[in-house]
Each structure stands twice: as C-alpha cells, then as structure tokens.
Design a protein around this motif. Structure first.
Motif, PDB file in Angstrom:
ATOM      1  N   ARG A 123       0.813  -1.214   0.000  1.00  0.00           N
ATOM      2  CA  ARG A 123       0.000   0.000   0.000  1.00  0.00           C
ATOM      3  C   ARG A 123       0.847   1.265   0.000  1.00  0.00           C
ATOM      4  NH1 ARG A 123      -5.664   0.075   3.139  1.00  0.00           N
ATOM      5  NH2 ARG A 123      -6.449  -1.984   2.550  1.00  0.00           N
ATOM      6  N   TYR A 124       2.088   1.145   0.419  1.00  0.00           N
ATOM      7  CA  TYR A 124       2.936   2.320   0.594  1.00  0.00           C
ATOM      8  C   TYR A 124       4.015   2.441  -0.484  1.00  0.00           C
ATOM      9  CZ  TYR A 124       0.761   2.298   5.213  1.00  0.00           C
ATOM     10  OH  TYR A 124      -0.153   2.294   6.235  1.00  0.00           O
ATOM     11  N   VAL A 125       4.606   1.313  -0.873  1.00  0.00           N
ATOM     12  CA  VAL A 125       5.757   1.393  -1.786  1.00  0.00           C
ATOM     13  C   VAL A 125       5.343   1.636  -3.228  1.00  0.00           C
ATOM     14  CG1 VAL A 125       7.110  -0.101  -0.269  1.00  0.00           C
ATOM     15  CG2 VAL A 125       5.891  -1.111  -2.213  1.00  0.00           C
ATOM     16  N   GLY A 126       4.096   1.305  -3.592  1.00  0.00           N
ATOM     17  CA  GLY A 126       3.636   1.487  -4.961  1.00  0.00           C
ATOM     18  C   GLY A 126       4.229   0.459  -5.898  1.00  0.00           C
ATOM     19  N   ALA A 127       4.034   0.684  -7.207  1.00  0.00           N
ATOM     20  CA  ALA A 127       4.552  -0.228  -8.240  1.00  0.00           C
ATOM     21  C   ALA A 127       5.839   0.342  -8.809  1.00  0.00           C
ATOM     22  CB  ALA A 127       3.525  -0.413  -9.350  1.00  0.00           C
ATOM     23  N   GLU A 128       6.697  -0.541  -9.287  1.00  0.00           N
ATOM     24  CA  GLU A 128       7.949  -0.117  -9.883  1.00  0.00           C
ATOM     25  C   GLU A 128       7.696   0.754 -11.104  1.00  0.00           C
ATOM     26  OE1 GLU A 128      11.387  -3.023  -9.950  1.00  0.00           O
ATOM     27  OE2 GLU A 128       9.699  -4.396  -9.720  1.00  0.00           O
ATOM     28  N   ASP A 129       8.539   1.779 -11.281  1.00  0.00           N
ATOM     29  CA  ASP A 129       8.415   2.639 -12.449  1.00  0.00           C
ATOM     30  C   ASP A 129       8.857   1.932 -13.720  1.00  0.00           C
ATOM     31  OD1 ASP A 129       7.357   4.865 -11.275  1.00  0.00           O
ATOM     32  OD2 ASP A 129       9.296   5.766 -10.801  1.00  0.00           O
ATOM     33  N   GLN A 130       9.756   0.978 -13.581  1.00  0.00           N
ATOM     34  CA  GLN A 130      10.353   0.382 -14.745  1.00  0.00           C
ATOM     35  C   GLN A 130      10.104  -1.110 -14.762  1.00  0.00           C
ATOM     36  OE1 GLN A 130      14.116   2.196 -15.110  1.00  0.00           O
ATOM     37  NE2 GLN A 130      14.474   1.408 -17.155  1.00  0.00           N
ATOM     38  N   THR A 131       9.807  -1.637 -15.932  1.00  0.00           N
ATOM     39  CA  THR A 131       9.626  -3.064 -16.104  1.00  0.00           C
ATOM     40  C   THR A 131      10.873  -3.632 -16.749  1.00  0.00           C
ATOM     41  OG1 THR A 131       8.548  -2.699 -18.223  1.00  0.00           O
ATOM     42  CG2 THR A 131       7.125  -2.836 -16.298  1.00  0.00           C
ATOM     43  N   GLU A 132      10.851  -4.925 -17.012  1.00  0.00           N
ATOM     44  CA  GLU A 132      12.063  -5.607 -17.485  1.00  0.00           C
ATOM     45  C   GLU A 132      12.557  -5.063 -18.821  1.00  0.00           C
ATOM     46  OE1 GLU A 132      11.373  -9.740 -17.541  1.00  0.00           O
ATOM     47  OE2 GLU A 132      11.242  -9.929 -15.363  1.00  0.00           O
ATOM     48  N   ASP A 133      11.615  -4.604 -19.723  1.00  0.00           N
ATOM     49  CA  ASP A 133      12.065  -4.118 -21.027  1.00  0.00           C
ATOM     50  C   ASP A 133      12.394  -2.624 -21.011  1.00  0.00           C
ATOM     51  OD1 ASP A 133       9.594  -3.037 -20.797  1.00  0.00           O
ATOM     52  OD2 ASP A 133       8.679  -4.130 -22.473  1.00  0.00           O
ATOM     53  N   GLY A 134      12.365  -2.011 -19.831  1.00  0.00           N
ATOM     54  CA  GLY A 134      12.813  -0.629 -19.709  1.00  0.00           C
ATOM     55  C   GLY A 134      11.732   0.403 -19.893  1.00  0.00           C
ATOM     56  N   ASP A 135      10.502   0.008 -20.234  1.00  0.00           N
ATOM     57  CA  ASP A 135       9.417   0.975 -20.411  1.00  0.00           C
ATOM     58  C   ASP A 135       8.939   1.492 -19.063  1.00  0.00           C
ATOM     59  OD1 ASP A 135       9.504   0.607 -23.096  1.00  0.00           O
ATOM     60  OD2 ASP A 135       7.801  -0.775 -23.194  1.00  0.00           O
ATOM     61  N   LEU A 136       8.536   2.771 -19.017  1.00  0.00           N
ATOM     62  CA  LEU A 136       7.861   3.280 -17.843  1.00  0.00           C
ATOM     63  C   LEU A 136       6.536   2.548 -17.694  1.00  0.00           C
ATOM     64  CD1 LEU A 136       8.511   7.114 -18.154  1.00  0.00           C
ATOM     65  CD2 LEU A 136       9.494   5.549 -16.486  1.00  0.00           C
ATOM     66  N   PHE A 137       6.163   2.275 -16.460  1.00  0.00           N
ATOM     67  CA  PHE A 137       4.948   1.491 -16.212  1.00  0.00           C
ATOM     68  C   PHE A 137       3.732   2.128 -16.880  1.00  0.00           C
ATOM     69  CE2 PHE A 137       1.182   0.587 -13.612  1.00  0.00           C
ATOM     70  CZ  PHE A 137       1.191  -0.804 -13.651  1.00  0.00           C
ATOM     71  N   ALA A 138       3.535   3.441 -16.707  1.00  0.00           N
ATOM     72  CA  ALA A 138       2.364   4.109 -17.269  1.00  0.00           C
ATOM     73  C   ALA A 138       2.379   4.045 -18.794  1.00  0.00           C
ATOM     74  CB  ALA A 138       2.315   5.563 -16.807  1.00  0.00           C
TER      75      ALA A 138
END
Length: 572
Positions: A522-537
């Motif tokens: 609930r606090y740390v959120g989701a990683e900004d970066q995935t394995e292929d380097g794209d921003l999550f959004a």
C-alpha cells in the motif's frame, strides 16, 4: 565464509547426508533425526574432550606453563581415580568442554560396536555380570548418553536415550558410527587450500545442515522446529544482536541463537562461552519451546556450538506458562506457529503481557505472540516476529484495534513483506514485524541511530529471492544484504531513499490515512520500470492500445467467418 570453506562444506554435506540417509532404511525421518543428530552430538563432545585432553597433557608436562604439575603429585593415568578426576575437571569446564567418561568416548563406541557378542566391555572389571541387552549397539549409545548426563549437570534430561528401542538394527547403527568416524572433522586443508576451521565449527555446521534436511524430509511437521536459514539470517542481520540478552519464545531447534553467534563472530568477537567473563560484543541466550524432543534438539545445538543457554529448565507452553517472567531482553526474535487457534485459557484474561484494552482474540494467537515479545523487551530493546500476512490488515476480533495501538504508541518500526514458498510447512504468505521500545536515538554498537519517532519503514520483498527447487524459494546473500542495508540506512538517516516498488518511509499521518493497515504494498507502490525498460504508465497505455487493436481484428475475423459459412449454407 570464503569460497574454499563453502565448497568444503558443500561436498561434506552432500557426502554425509547421502550416506546417512541410505542407512535409515524404512525408518521415519522424524525418528531417524534423533539417531543421526544424537550421534553427531556424541562425536562432538568426544572430539572436544580429547582435544582439550591433549592440550592439558602438554601443559601439565611443561615446566614453563602455569598448569605444570609434578608427576609425583599428579598421576599421569587419572582415569578412574576419583580424586584426580575431580581435580582436573575444572580445566575442562573453564573452556566449556563437557567431561566425557571413558564409556562415552567415540573411540570406545567405535571399538565396542565391532565387538563379538560375548566379548566383555572394556570399562567393566573382569568377571562382572553383564545383561544380554548390553551386546546391542543401541544399548552402548544409550549408556554413553546416560554417562555424559550423569557427569554434566547442564545436560541433565537433555540427551536422547532411546537408541536401544529404535527400529534401526545394530548393524546399521554401527555403520552410522563408522560413517562419522571416517569423516575428517579436523580438516586443515581442502584440495590443497588451507582451512581455518575448528572441529566444532565443522560439526556445528553439519548439525545445522542435518536439521534443515530432516525438516525438508518431514515436510509440514519439520517446519515446526526449523526456520529456513536465510530468513533467520535476514532477521539477525537487520537486528544486529552484537551484545546483550537474546530471547526466542518459540525457539524450535535454536536457529536464531546459532545465527546470532555467527553474526557476532563475523563482526564483533565471540559470544559468552560457559558463563565466562562478559566482554564487549557478547550475548546470553534465553529460550522456550513446548515440544520436549525439539527442546532437546535446541539444547544439543547450543552445546555443540559452545553457547551458554537458559531454556527454562525444560519444555513449556510460552503463552500458558511463561518460564522467563522477569526477563527483559535486548533482542527478541521468533517464528511462532501462524494463526494458532487453540491457545486461550481464562487465566490469560488479565495477563500483564497484554497492553491495556488489547487482550488478543481467543481464536488467533498472532497478537498474543507479538505482545508477549513486546512485554519482554528491555527499554532500548528491539524485536522481529514472523507472522502471517493477515496480521498486517485484519480487523476481525479486535486485531485492527491492537494494531492501531501499536502504531499510535510508536512501537512499530519496520514491516517487511516476504515472497511466498519460503517455508517447508506452510504456503501462507508471511511478513516480518520489527518493533522497538527506542525510536528516539538508540545505540547499536557504535552506530548511533537517528530519532525515528512517528516514522515507519515499509519494505516489499515479495519479488526477491530465487526458486532453489520446484517447491521452495530462498534468499541470496545479496538479497539479505540489500534489505538489511536499506533498514540500517533508514535508521541512521545516512543514504536512505525511497525506491518505488521496494521501500517507503511513511509518516504517522500517512499510516493513519491507510487506517493503520501495515501492508507494504500500500505504501511502496509499483515499480516505475519493467524488465524491457518501459515506464509502467507508458507500457500500460501501449498494451491497452494493442489490446483494442486485437479486439478489432477479432471482430473483423468473426465477420469474415460468418460470411463464409453463410456462403456454404450454414449460420453461426
């Protein structure tokens, strides 16, 4: 541990376990465990005794040594000489070495296990009547265990003395003795490389390894006495028990104590041995365990390691019968049974261990364990407790109110969410609670912590670790180091930064906004970066467009299929 030592232990572990496991035939692992570990214990105490015996023999003969004795005043052969033995025993106990009578020494066992059925036992006087059962190897081992207990009060009622009644025949017991006899527990080199290990280090390592392998073999039952080494190591490295009293109220086989001692030896010198003078960097251990056989495993584990211990004098139910009511420990660590239902009795209703208005729910002991541990903390103490994930968010039966109280009173310091499949006995997702009575400016050795009041660290380690086999996950040394370093950097205010998807430092107001739910996700959120380097959004937007295109293509294909079927005289 360097690479040479690690490879030496890997080879020795595999050799011993494979050979020992072959000897158990159809015997259940839970039974065979006590046979193999009992013999390892005998091997250890005998080796330690003989090593000390050789040292003393040299000292007694050396006129330049403080222990020198005139041969006329002290007989060279003091075996059986009660007065001489009493005089020399202090030289063993000062080094925390157990006194081992001749009938319990490994060389005696090894020789007697190969004797023909009617041969007299070497320590008995000629002509003495011997019962027929004294011809079995099981009886010889039981006799050795009884002799050691008789001569060492610390081990009274600790050792397993049921070898004669075991279903493992004498020949297999003799083979197991031969296996441990043929193993070099005094190795000084490995494949041409020097080893800086003592026999007790090697035997202690093998004892701990066998505990882990038996836990795997026993499955759910084995997990009740053995916490995976990597989880124990993670907790110890985060708490850093350099000095003081260490307490485990659900100690199992004593893994937290072993790891604490190993940590101290690596970072700050030796722990207390045999009640000697305490110096900087030493610990004393206290524990409790309800299962009698597991209690004995822990006591033997401490004896092999040379760790002085107070386990309450015998097994006991911690929540129903606290054997250390006056203890206030500097470090408390435990892995109690998760979500234990059958624990309550009416005598606990007004127990002083519960915070005012925070009596734990009768159908779940999670918050009973947590408050028991908090009660036993010294004013500057810290604790770590493994619990089921539900403890971080449940509001049933007053658990939410207890959690709120712990947060508002500022006892909670850090929450760590663990990955699944770490335990042999349960697949329930788990977490680690870190609580402390000192968030102001406590001290850890010479590293001063900052004022952490009204602040809370959340670490999400669910994506860490690796699959060691098809069933179990484990942490690497790098995983442990990363989590521990993050915790210490946050405590000390030196180099800590929030990392999205991994760690977040929250204020009390932020925790209140989450209604005192302590789940790290609930606090740390989701990683900004995935394995292929794209921003999550960005990746989510791209995938959404791709999915829309695929839906459109699917609709188009359905239309074509319907059109073709209609041409053939069919309708879909």
């Amino acid at each position: 541990m360097d690479q040479v030592e690690q490879q030496f232990f890997n080879d020795l572990e595999k050799k011993l376990w494979t050979s020992a496991d072959k000897l158990r035939s159809n015997l259940d692992a839970a039974v065979y465990k006590h046979i193999a570990l009992g013999l390892l214990f005998l091997k250890y105490v005998s080796d330690a005794f003989e090593e000390r015996q050789r040292e003393l023999d040299a000292h007694f003969r050396d006129p330049a040594h403080d222990y020198y004795m005139d041969p006329a005043d002290f007989p060279e052969d003091y075996e059986g000489n009660v007065a001489a033995e009493r005089e020399v025993r202090d030289y063993y106990t000062e080094k925390n070495v157990f006194w081992v009578p001749v009938e319990a020494r490994w060389q005696t066992l090894m020789e007697c296990a190969q004797l023909p059925p009617k041969a007299p036992l070497p320590w008995n006087k000629p002509g003495k009547d011997e019962p027929e059962e004294m011809r079995s190897v099981g009886w010889l081992i039981d006799n050795a265990m009884e002799a050691i207990e008789r001569e060492n009060a610390k081990l009274k009622n600790v050792l397993n003395k049921n070898f004669a009644s075991t279903e493992l025949e004498s020949a297999k017991l003799a083979d197991l003795i031969a296996l441990f006899s043929d193993t070099n527990f005094h190795a000084t080199e490995y494949k041409g490389q020097p080893l800086n290990l003592q026999a007790k280090d090697i035997l202690g390592h093998i004892y701990e390894y066998f505990l882990g392998e038996f836990a795997l073999a026993e499955g759910k039952k084995g997990g009740q006495y053995y916490t995976p080494k990597s989880i124990v190591s993670l907790i110890v490295n985060m708490l850093q028990p350099f000095k003081g009293r260490v307490y485990d109220p659900a100690m199992g086989s004593g893994g937290f104590f072993v790891q604490s001692e190993d940590f101290i030896e690596q970072h700050a010198g030796k722990s207390t041995k045999g009640g000697g003078n305490k110096a900087s960097g030493q610990i004393s251990v206290y524990g409790q365990e309800s299962n009698p056989t597991t209690w004995k495993l822990a006591a033997m584990n401490m004896a092999i390691r040379g760790i002085d211990f107070n386990f309450g004098g015998g097994p006991g139910d911690t929540l129903q019968n606290d054997l250390h009511p006056d203890l206030r420990a500097d470090y408390v660590m435990a892995n109690p049974p998760f979500n234990m239902k059958e624990w309550w009795s009416e005598k606990l209703a007004n127990d002083p261990r519960w915070l005012p208005g925070c009596t734990p729910p009768q159908g779940n002991a999670n918050f009973a364990w947590l408050q028991h541990m908090l009660y036993h903390l010294a004013p500057t103490g810290s604790l770590a407790l493994l619990l089921a994930n539900g403890s971080m968010s449940s509001n049933s039966n007053g658990e939410g109110e207890i959690r709120k109280r712990l947060v508002e009173d500022d006892f909670v310091e850090c929450m760590v969410a663990l990955p699944g499949q770490l335990f042999t006995n349960t697949q329930i997702p788990a977490c680690i609670w870190f609580l402390t009575r000192d968030k102001v400016n406590g001290f850890n050795l010479n590293k001063k912590k900052r004022d952490r009041r009204r602040q809370f660290l959340f670490i999400d380690a669910r994506q860490m670790g690796y699959m060691k086999d098809r069933v179990l996950r484990d942490f690497t040394g790098q995983d442990i180091q990363k989590i521990a370093d993050t915790f210490h950097a946050w405590q000390q205010g030196a180099g800590y930064e929030d990392v999205k998807g991994f760690c977040f430092s929250a204020s009390l107001d932020e925790v209140r906004k989450q209604e005192h739910v302590l789940t790290p996700g609930r606090y740390v959120g989701a990683e900004d970066q995935t394995e292929d380097g794209d921003l999550f959004a960005d990746k989510m937007a791209r995938l959404t467009l791709q999915l829309a295109d695929q839906f459109a293509e699917s609709t188009k294909l359905q239309g074509e299929i319907k059109k073709n079927l209609a041409g053939l005289g069919y309708e879909l």
